[in-house]
Design a protein around this motif. Structure first.
Motif: not given
Length: 168
Positions: A84-87
């Motif tokens: 998972p990534s915030e972007d």
């Protein structure tokens, strides 16, 4: 260098069936280069098992099964490498309303999970029956039917096709 008869048989098989098998691989992967790699890996497995495959009429099924298995294994490995990534990723532009139907279908197929895509490809591109799909994928007939039903529903939603009401 001496060529064994089975090597010549294998070469003839690849020349004769290669294009059709590559189309199947492309439908499974959704990308031409991945399809070439997938087919090459499946043909390598077939080459190594050539002397053990006595029913030459079953070769296409053997190669298709190898492609499905390899594709699922690669998908599982790739899934473990995703985090998972915030972007958020870039959003693909919406296709034109009058875009090519085949391209829209290809895009919708790529959105399906691996088993659903495999079932759709085997049914509609390889023209296999549901029992043949069950044997090829190593799942029950009921699982094939439910997988096909869910896959078709997802494709209809992705393509913006309204569900058909039963005839009166």
């Amino acid at each position: 260098m001496q060529t064994f008869r089975w090597e010549e048989e294998f070469r003839e098989y690849v020349v004769a069936r290669g294009p059709a098998l590559l189309r199947t691989a492309h439908q499974l992967t959704g990308h031409p280069l991945d399809a070439e790699d997938l087919l090459q890996n499946a043909l390598t497995k077939t080459y190594l098992a050539w002397d053990r495959i006595h029913d030459r009429a079953a070769l296409d099924g053997y190669v298709r099964r190898a492609m499905v298995n390899i594709n699922i294994s690669q998908w599982r490995r790739r899934r473990l490498e995703e985090y998972p990534s915030e972007d958020l990723p870039e959003v693909a532009p919406e296709p034109e309303a009058c875009g090519d139907v085949h391209e829209l279908l290809e895009q919708a197929l790529r959105q399906l999970p691996t088993r659903m895509r495999a079932a759709i490809v085997l049914r509609f591109y390889e023209d296999m029956t549901e029992p043949e799909i069950a044997r090829t994928l190593g799942i029950t007939l009921g699982t094939v039917k439910s997988t096909m039903s869910r896959a078709m529903a997802k494709l209809r939603t992705e393509l913006g096709i309204l569900p058909q009401s039963p005839p009166p």
